[in-house]
Design a protein around this motif. Structure first.
Motif, PDB file in Angstrom:
ATOM      1  N   UNK A  36       0.862  -1.181   0.000  1.00 35.53           N
ATOM      2  CA  UNK A  36       0.000   0.000   0.000  1.00 35.53           C
ATOM      3  C   UNK A  36       0.898   1.229   0.000  1.00 35.53           C
ATOM      4  N   UNK A  37       0.490   2.246  -0.754  1.00 35.51           N
ATOM      5  CA  UNK A  37       1.285   3.467  -0.862  1.00 35.51           C
ATOM      6  C   UNK A  37       0.352   4.670  -0.838  1.00 35.51           C
ATOM      7  N   UNK A  38       0.655   5.624   0.031  1.00 35.46           N
ATOM      8  CA  UNK A  38      -0.100   6.863   0.079  1.00 35.46           C
ATOM      9  C   UNK A  38       0.900   8.020   0.123  1.00 35.46           C
ATOM     10  N   UNK A  39       0.732   8.963  -0.789  1.00 41.51           N
ATOM     11  CA  UNK A  39       1.624  10.114  -0.885  1.00 41.51           C
ATOM     12  C   UNK A  39       0.791  11.384  -0.701  1.00 41.51           C
ATOM     13  N   UNK A  40       1.233  12.230   0.216  1.00 42.45           N
ATOM     14  CA  UNK A  40       0.572  13.508   0.477  1.00 42.45           C
ATOM     15  C   UNK A  40       1.609  14.614   0.458  1.00 42.45           C
ATOM     16  N   UNK A  41       1.143  15.852   0.410  1.00 41.86           N
ATOM     17  CA  UNK A  41       2.064  16.977   0.505  1.00 41.86           C
ATOM     18  C   UNK A  41       1.421  18.257   0.040  1.00 41.86           C
ATOM     19  N   UNK A  42       2.207  19.318   0.081  1.00 38.82           N
ATOM     20  CA  UNK A  42       1.716  20.617  -0.353  1.00 38.82           C
ATOM     21  C   UNK A  42       2.401  21.076  -1.641  1.00 38.82           C
ATOM     22  N   UNK A  43       2.816  20.131  -2.458  1.00 39.31           N
ATOM     23  CA  UNK A  43       3.435  20.408  -3.751  1.00 39.31           C
ATOM     24  C   UNK A  43       2.339  20.797  -4.756  1.00 39.31           C
ATOM     25  N   UNK A  44       2.747  21.478  -5.813  1.00 36.19           N
ATOM     26  CA  UNK A  44       1.799  21.918  -6.842  1.00 36.19           C
ATOM     27  C   UNK A  44       1.668  20.852  -7.919  1.00 36.19           C
ATOM     28  N   UNK A  45       0.534  20.158  -7.923  1.00 37.11           N
ATOM     29  CA  UNK A  45       0.316  19.062  -8.855  1.00 37.11           C
ATOM     30  C   UNK A  45      -0.732  19.422  -9.898  1.00 37.11           C
ATOM     31  N   UNK A  46      -0.518  18.953 -11.112  1.00 39.96           N
ATOM     32  CA  UNK A  46      -1.519  19.091 -12.163  1.00 39.96           C
ATOM     33  C   UNK A  46      -2.406  17.856 -12.228  1.00 39.96           C
ATOM     34  N   UNK A  47      -1.882  16.725 -11.732  1.00 40.30           N
ATOM     35  CA  UNK A  47      -2.621  15.464 -11.702  1.00 40.30           C
ATOM     36  C   UNK A  47      -2.539  14.876 -10.307  1.00 40.30           C
ATOM     37  N   UNK A  48      -3.530  14.068  -9.967  1.00 42.52           N
ATOM     38  CA  UNK A  48      -3.549  13.426  -8.651  1.00 42.52           C
ATOM     39  C   UNK A  48      -2.467  12.347  -8.566  1.00 42.52           C
ATOM     40  N   UNK A  49      -1.797  12.244  -7.429  1.00 47.27           N
ATOM     41  CA  UNK A  49      -0.679  11.316  -7.259  1.00 47.27           C
ATOM     42  C   UNK A  49      -1.113   9.855  -7.179  1.00 47.27           C
ATOM     43  N   UNK A  50      -2.397   9.570  -7.244  1.00 46.31           N
ATOM     44  CA  UNK A  50      -2.850   8.181  -7.173  1.00 46.31           C
ATOM     45  C   UNK A  50      -2.245   7.327  -8.290  1.00 46.31           C
ATOM     46  N   UNK A  51      -1.971   7.929  -9.446  1.00 47.32           N
ATOM     47  CA  UNK A  51      -1.336   7.182 -10.537  1.00 47.32           C
ATOM     48  C   UNK A  51       0.064   6.726 -10.133  1.00 47.32           C
ATOM     49  N   UNK A  52       0.782   7.574  -9.428  1.00 44.64           N
ATOM     50  CA  UNK A  52       2.127   7.233  -8.944  1.00 44.64           C
ATOM     51  C   UNK A  52       2.008   6.149  -7.879  1.00 44.64           C
ATOM     52  N   UNK A  53       1.100   6.331  -6.940  1.00 42.95           N
ATOM     53  CA  UNK A  53       0.890   5.340  -5.876  1.00 42.95           C
ATOM     54  C   UNK A  53       0.590   3.969  -6.469  1.00 42.95           C
ATOM     55  N   UNK A  54      -0.318   3.923  -7.438  1.00 42.40           N
ATOM     56  CA  UNK A  54      -0.707   2.646  -8.049  1.00 42.40           C
ATOM     57  C   UNK A  54       0.441   1.969  -8.784  1.00 42.40           C
ATOM     58  N   UNK A  55       1.309   2.754  -9.426  1.00 44.80           N
ATOM     59  CA  UNK A  55       2.469   2.181 -10.134  1.00 44.80           C
ATOM     60  C   UNK A  55       3.456   1.520  -9.171  1.00 44.80           C
ATOM     61  N   UNK A  56       3.502   2.019  -7.935  1.00 45.29           N
ATOM     62  CA  UNK A  56       4.468   1.502  -6.965  1.00 45.29           C
ATOM     63  C   UNK A  56       3.968   0.255  -6.232  1.00 45.29           C
ATOM     64  N   UNK A  57       2.663   0.054  -6.192  1.00 44.68           N
ATOM     65  CA  UNK A  57       2.111  -1.119  -5.496  1.00 44.68           C
ATOM     66  C   UNK A  57       2.560  -2.398  -6.203  1.00 44.68           C
ATOM     67  N   UNK A  58       3.076  -3.315  -5.419  1.00 44.71           N
ATOM     68  CA  UNK A  58       3.561  -4.588  -5.948  1.00 44.71           C
ATOM     69  C   UNK A  58       5.031  -4.591  -6.318  1.00 44.71           C
ATOM     70  N   UNK A  59       5.651  -3.425  -6.305  1.00 46.03           N
ATOM     71  CA  UNK A  59       7.084  -3.341  -6.640  1.00 46.03           C
ATOM     72  C   UNK A  59       7.930  -3.721  -5.429  1.00 46.03           C
ATOM     73  N   UNK A  60       9.099  -4.266  -5.698  1.00 45.58           N
ATOM     74  CA  UNK A  60      10.048  -4.607  -4.649  1.00 45.58           C
ATOM     75  C   UNK A  60      10.483  -3.316  -3.956  1.00 45.58           C
TER      76      UNK A  60
END
Length: 96
Positions: A36-60
């Protein structure tokens, strides 16, 4: 592989501040892989970080593997001016 299959389940949390904002990473790790991966912060994003979180799930859960996934993504859309190296550093404790 032998070590990862025997690795106990654990949680990891880290928060760092950069010029482009702060990044907080919360991970559940089981069998040496990111469960499970959850990323939060006060950075300026154009897209939601859920795509990044999902790419990392299952990785070593190794620095090289996390860095590889992050470098393959257009991180400027998810983290603004925060670099792949800076984001990767949030996933691991620094060793001196």
């Amino acid at each position: 592989d032998w070590n990862f299959s025997r690795a106990p389940k654990c949680n990891y949390k880290n928060r760092k501040r950069f010029l482009g904002g702060s990044v907080e990473v919360n991970l559940d790790i089981a069998g040496g892989k990111i469960e499970h991966c959850m990323i939060n912060g006060d950075f300026l994003a154009l897209k939601h970080v859920s795509a990044v979180e999902n790419k990392l799930i299952g990785k070593v859960y190794e620095k090289e593997e996390v860095a590889k996934v992050l470098k393959e993504m257009p991180l400027h859309l998810y983290f603004g001016s925060i670099t792949a190296e800076e984001v990767t550093s949030c996933f691991f404790e620094e060793t001196k």
